[in-house]
Motif scaffolding. Structure first.
Motif, PDB file in Angstrom:
ATOM      1  N   ALA A 120      45.696  45.772  45.581  1.00 40.16           N
ATOM      2  CA  ALA A 120      45.655  46.865  44.610  1.00 40.16           C
ATOM      3  C   ALA A 120      47.041  47.459  44.357  1.00 40.16           C
ATOM      4  N   PHE A 121      47.939  47.306  45.332  1.00 43.97           N
ATOM      5  CA  PHE A 121      49.270  47.915  45.220  1.00 43.97           C
ATOM      6  C   PHE A 121      50.357  46.921  44.816  1.00 43.97           C
ATOM      7  N   ALA A 122      50.061  45.639  44.901  1.00 39.72           N
ATOM      8  CA  ALA A 122      51.093  44.612  44.734  1.00 39.72           C
ATOM      9  C   ALA A 122      51.813  44.699  43.397  1.00 39.72           C
ATOM     10  N   SER A 123      51.100  45.038  42.333  1.00 41.76           N
ATOM     11  CA  SER A 123      51.732  45.097  41.014  1.00 41.76           C
ATOM     12  C   SER A 123      52.435  46.422  40.759  1.00 41.76           C
ATOM     13  N   HIS A 124      52.280  47.379  41.668  1.00 45.04           N
ATOM     14  CA  HIS A 124      52.892  48.695  41.504  1.00 45.04           C
ATOM     15  C   HIS A 124      54.094  48.884  42.437  1.00 45.04           C
TER      16      HIS A 124
END
Length: 214
Positions: A120-124
């Motif tokens: 969920a955080f990888a692209s942010h």
């Protein structure tokens, strides 16, 4: 491939300069009052002029107010913000856009299924920190000098940069890297004599061990 290193929980310019001298890429400073490694805004501002310029500075925060994070970024001229709390993915993007810093998001791990939290955080975030979940009864986030099964990372085809943390020391670092496949590691308690008291000898030994890994 060289192993990038982060020495975290620093509270003195002396140890920060020592870490940079022996090759640390990142210098970590904790802005979390309950921690024995806590750095106040005033202490950060005073320390700032004495810190080495050749290493990147990381501020570590736990569910901190965004205004406080901004003040810490200004006080220590931080390059990175590490989020170690219950943040939502959109908060990562908000901080990046607001402060112009790179972000590391910490994810607690005890078994293979926990690795999915990072998706969920990888692209942010700019990097994910895989740290051991706090042991039962612990009052502080993070590994608290314990590790998780490193081998669960070995067969993962992760598309984002990541760091390994939790219970690392100069002695177990070669095994941790060999079992996990990590190219970046983070240590705090593993280079201390007592909680919050860094050891120059242990910092040097850890960084020499990282350089020796091939």
């Amino acid at each position: 491939m060289a192993v990038h290193t982060k020495i975290c929980g620093l509270s003195t310019a002396e140890h920060a300069n020592l870490a940079a001298f022996y090759g640390a890429r990142w210098l970590g400073f904790i802005f979390y009052e309950p921690s024995p490694r806590n750095v106040t805004l005033q202490a950060a501002f005073t320390m700032r002029r004495h810190l080495p310029k050749r290493a990147e500075r990381v501020g570590v925060f736990v569910n901190a107010n965004h205004n406080f994070i901004e003040a810490a970024v200004d006080a220590l001229d931080l390059d990175w913000v590490q989020l170690h709390g219950d943040e939502y993915p959109h908060e990562v993007s908000e901080l990046k856009n607001r402060l112009g810093v790179s972000v590391i998001k910490a994810v607690g791990v005890s078994e293979r299924a926990d690795l999915a939290q990072a998706d969920a955080f990888a692209s942010h975030a700019d990097a994910i920190l895989f740290d051991a979940k706090p042991p039962k009864g612990a009052t502080l986030p993070g590994g608290n000098a314990v590790s998780f099964p490193w081998h669960i990372l070995a067969d993962q085809k992760l598309s984002y940069p990541w760091l390994l943390a939790g219970g690392l020391t100069a002695e177990n670092l070669p095994a941790a890297i060999a079992e996990s496949g990590a190219h970046a590691v983070d240590v705090s308690s593993g280079v201390e004599d007592t909680p919050g008291q860094k050891s120059g000898e242990k910092i040097e030994a850890f960084l020499r061990a990282a350089k020796a890994v091939r």
